[in-house]
Motif scaffolding. Structure first.
Motif, PDB file in Angstrom:
ATOM      1  N   LYS A  99     -90.054  -3.042  49.851  1.00  0.00           N
ATOM      2  CA  LYS A  99     -90.470  -4.433  49.634  1.00  0.00           C
ATOM      3  C   LYS A  99     -91.432  -4.525  48.454  1.00  0.00           C
ATOM      4  O   LYS A  99     -92.033  -3.543  48.034  1.00  0.00           O
ATOM      5  CB  LYS A  99     -91.170  -4.980  50.888  1.00  0.00           C
ATOM      6  N   ASP A 100     -91.590  -5.739  47.958  1.00  0.00           N
ATOM      7  CA  ASP A 100     -92.497  -6.040  46.856  1.00  0.00           C
ATOM      8  C   ASP A 100     -93.877  -6.390  47.425  1.00  0.00           C
ATOM      9  O   ASP A 100     -93.968  -7.320  48.236  1.00  0.00           O
ATOM     10  CB  ASP A 100     -91.938  -7.219  46.051  1.00  0.00           C
ATOM     11  N   PRO A 101     -94.928  -5.690  47.021  1.00  0.00           N
ATOM     12  CA  PRO A 101     -96.266  -6.022  47.528  1.00  0.00           C
ATOM     13  C   PRO A 101     -96.672  -7.470  47.255  1.00  0.00           C
ATOM     14  O   PRO A 101     -97.395  -8.076  48.037  1.00  0.00           O
ATOM     15  CB  PRO A 101     -97.195  -5.055  46.792  1.00  0.00           C
ATOM     16  N   GLY A 102     -96.177  -8.033  46.159  1.00  0.00           N
ATOM     17  CA  GLY A 102     -96.531  -9.397  45.804  1.00  0.00           C
ATOM     18  C   GLY A 102     -95.636 -10.443  46.422  1.00  0.00           C
ATOM     19  O   GLY A 102     -95.601 -11.583  45.953  1.00  0.00           O
ATOM     20  N   GLY A 103     -94.936 -10.106  47.484  1.00  0.00           N
ATOM     21  CA  GLY A 103     -93.978 -11.017  48.081  1.00  0.00           C
ATOM     22  C   GLY A 103     -94.555 -12.146  48.902  1.00  0.00           C
ATOM     23  O   GLY A 103     -93.818 -13.001  49.386  1.00  0.00           O
ATOM     24  N   LEU A 107     -92.152  -8.847  60.844  1.00  0.00           N
ATOM     25  CA  LEU A 107     -93.507  -9.387  60.948  1.00  0.00           C
ATOM     26  C   LEU A 107     -94.522  -8.422  60.332  1.00  0.00           C
ATOM     27  O   LEU A 107     -95.414  -8.837  59.587  1.00  0.00           O
ATOM     28  CB  LEU A 107     -93.839  -9.662  62.412  1.00  0.00           C
ATOM     29  N   TYR A 108     -94.364  -7.146  60.620  1.00  0.00           N
ATOM     30  CA  TYR A 108     -95.245  -6.108  60.080  1.00  0.00           C
ATOM     31  C   TYR A 108     -95.234  -6.132  58.552  1.00  0.00           C
ATOM     32  O   TYR A 108     -96.297  -6.180  57.913  1.00  0.00           O
ATOM     33  CB  TYR A 108     -94.787  -4.747  60.616  1.00  0.00           C
ATOM     34  N   LEU A 109     -94.056  -6.138  57.963  1.00  0.00           N
ATOM     35  CA  LEU A 109     -93.951  -6.121  56.497  1.00  0.00           C
ATOM     36  C   LEU A 109     -94.488  -7.410  55.891  1.00  0.00           C
ATOM     37  O   LEU A 109     -95.174  -7.383  54.866  1.00  0.00           O
ATOM     38  CB  LEU A 109     -92.512  -5.866  56.072  1.00  0.00           C
ATOM     39  N   LEU A 134     -97.522   1.496  51.315  1.00  0.00           N
ATOM     40  CA  LEU A 134     -96.801   1.226  52.563  1.00  0.00           C
ATOM     41  C   LEU A 134     -95.671   0.229  52.332  1.00  0.00           C
ATOM     42  O   LEU A 134     -94.541   0.435  52.794  1.00  0.00           O
ATOM     43  CB  LEU A 134     -97.756   0.668  53.630  1.00  0.00           C
ATOM     44  N   ILE A 135     -95.980  -0.850  51.638  1.00  0.00           N
ATOM     45  CA  ILE A 135     -94.991  -1.905  51.416  1.00  0.00           C
ATOM     46  C   ILE A 135     -93.815  -1.378  50.590  1.00  0.00           C
ATOM     47  O   ILE A 135     -92.648  -1.580  50.944  1.00  0.00           O
ATOM     48  CB  ILE A 135     -95.653  -3.126  50.744  1.00  0.00           C
ATOM     49  N   GLU A 136     -94.116  -0.707  49.490  1.00  0.00           N
ATOM     50  CA  GLU A 136     -93.053  -0.166  48.641  1.00  0.00           C
ATOM     51  C   GLU A 136     -92.250   0.907  49.375  1.00  0.00           C
ATOM     52  O   GLU A 136     -91.050   1.060  49.134  1.00  0.00           O
ATOM     53  CB  GLU A 136     -93.633   0.364  47.337  1.00  0.00           C
ATOM     54  N   ASP A 191     -98.368   7.588  60.977  1.00  0.00           N
ATOM     55  CA  ASP A 191     -99.011   7.864  59.693  1.00  0.00           C
ATOM     56  C   ASP A 191     -99.488   6.568  59.042  1.00  0.00           C
ATOM     57  O   ASP A 191    -100.577   6.521  58.472  1.00  0.00           O
ATOM     58  CB  ASP A 191     -98.061   8.607  58.746  1.00  0.00           C
ATOM     59  N   GLU A 192     -98.669   5.538  59.150  1.00  0.00           N
ATOM     60  CA  GLU A 192     -99.063   4.245  58.587  1.00  0.00           C
ATOM     61  C   GLU A 192    -100.220   3.659  59.377  1.00  0.00           C
ATOM     62  O   GLU A 192    -101.169   3.124  58.789  1.00  0.00           O
ATOM     63  CB  GLU A 192     -97.864   3.292  58.552  1.00  0.00           C
ATOM     64  N   ALA A 193    -100.176   3.771  60.699  1.00  0.00           N
ATOM     65  CA  ALA A 193    -101.270   3.262  61.531  1.00  0.00           C
ATOM     66  C   ALA A 193    -102.582   3.961  61.172  1.00  0.00           C
ATOM     67  O   ALA A 193    -103.635   3.309  61.108  1.00  0.00           O
ATOM     68  CB  ALA A 193    -100.950   3.459  63.012  1.00  0.00           C
ATOM     69  N   GLN A 194    -102.521   5.262  60.893  1.00  0.00           N
ATOM     70  CA  GLN A 194    -103.726   6.009  60.533  1.00  0.00           C
ATOM     71  C   GLN A 194    -104.280   5.556  59.194  1.00  0.00           C
ATOM     72  O   GLN A 194    -105.495   5.387  59.038  1.00  0.00           O
ATOM     73  CB  GLN A 194    -103.442   7.519  60.505  1.00  0.00           C
ATOM     74  N   LYS A 195    -103.422   5.347  58.225  1.00  0.00           N
ATOM     75  CA  LYS A 195    -103.871   4.869  56.916  1.00  0.00           C
ATOM     76  C   LYS A 195    -104.524   3.488  57.047  1.00  0.00           C
ATOM     77  O   LYS A 195    -105.577   3.231  56.442  1.00  0.00           O
ATOM     78  CB  LYS A 195    -102.701   4.802  55.930  1.00  0.00           C
ATOM     79  N   ILE A 196    -103.898   2.628  57.809  1.00  0.00           N
ATOM     80  CA  ILE A 196    -104.460   1.294  58.023  1.00  0.00           C
ATOM     81  C   ILE A 196    -105.809   1.397  58.736  1.00  0.00           C
ATOM     82  O   ILE A 196    -106.774   0.721  58.374  1.00  0.00           O
ATOM     83  CB  ILE A 196    -103.468   0.409  58.810  1.00  0.00           C
ATOM     84  N   ASP A 197    -105.875   2.250  59.754  1.00  0.00           N
ATOM     85  CA  ASP A 197    -107.119   2.417  60.512  1.00  0.00           C
ATOM     86  C   ASP A 197    -108.259   2.896  59.622  1.00  0.00           C
ATOM     87  O   ASP A 197    -109.405   2.465  59.796  1.00  0.00           O
ATOM     88  CB  ASP A 197    -106.907   3.390  61.672  1.00  0.00           C
TER      89      ASP A 197
END
Length: 164
Positions: free
Chosen positions: A65-69, A7-9, A59-61, A130-136
Motif C-alpha cells: 500500500k501507499d503510505p500517503g493513501g 481496517l488495519y491498513l 509496514l504499509i509498503e 513483528d508488526e505489533a512489536q514495532k508499533i508497541d
C-alpha cells in the motif's frame, strides 16, 4: 472495508498522515517555545515522530500500500487548534505561550497514543507479532514523550505562567 486487515491498513495510513501533520507543527512549536527544556523536548518529539513515520512507511509498503493513501482529518483539526492557540494567539508572556505549546503538543500525542494502541491491537489479532512489536515500541516512545511534557509543565512552565 472487508475485514480487520483492511481496517488495519487504513488506520496505519491514517496514523502516517497524522504523524506527518504533527511533525510539521511540532517543528513550528519548537521555534516558538522559549523554555530551553521545552525546546529540547519538542526537538526530540519531532525526531521521534519522524522515526515513527519511517516505521509506519515500512509496514504499509510491506503490505503493498501507499503510505500517503489517507488524510487524517482528526489531526488536521488538532494542528489547526495548535496553530491558532499556540502560534497565532497573543500572549502577555513567554511562559504562558510555553504552557499552551505543551497543551497543544499533548493533545496531538494523545491522538497518536490512541491510534498506535488500536493498530497494535489489530496487528496482534491478525497474528502479525513483528508488526505489533514495532508499533508497541513507538507507542511506548509516544507515552514517554507525553510524560516528559507533563514533567516540564508541572516542574516549571505552569508555575512561571501562573506567576505572570
Amino acid at each position: 472495508m472487508n475485514g480487520l486487515k483492511d481496517l488495519y491498513l487504513d488506520q496505519l495510513q491514517d496514523i502516517y498522515s497524522a504523524c506527518k501533520q504533527s511533525r510539521d507543527i511540532t517543528i513550528e512549536l519548537e521555534k516558538a517555545a522559549t523554555d530551553a527544556e521545552l525546546k529540547e523536548a519538542l526537538h526530540a518529539g519531532h525526531k521521534g515522530i519522524s522515526d515513527g513515520m519511517d516505521m509506519l512507511r515500512g509496514l504499509i509498503e510491506g503490505h503493498g500500500k501507499d503510505p500517503g493513501g489517507e488524510h487524517c482529518k482528526g489531526m488536521e483539526g488538532l494542528v489547526a487548534e495548535a496553530r491558532a492557540h499556540a502560534l497565532e494567539e497573543d500572549f502577555g508572556d513567554d511562559a504562558t505561550r510555553d504552557a499552551m505549546i505543551v497543551t497543544q503538543y499533548q493533545r496531538m500525542a494523545h491522538y497518536a497514543i490512541a491510534g498506535y494502541g488500536c493498530v497494535k491491537a489489530f496487528a496482534k489479532r491478525l497474528e502479525l507479532p513483528d508488526e505489533a512489536q514495532k508499533i508497541d515500541t513507538h507507542l511506548s516512545h509516544t507515552y514517554d514523550g507525553d510524560e516528559r511534557m507533563t514533567e516540564i509543565a508541572t516542574s516549571g512552565i505552569n508555575g512561571d505562567a501562573r506567576a505572570a
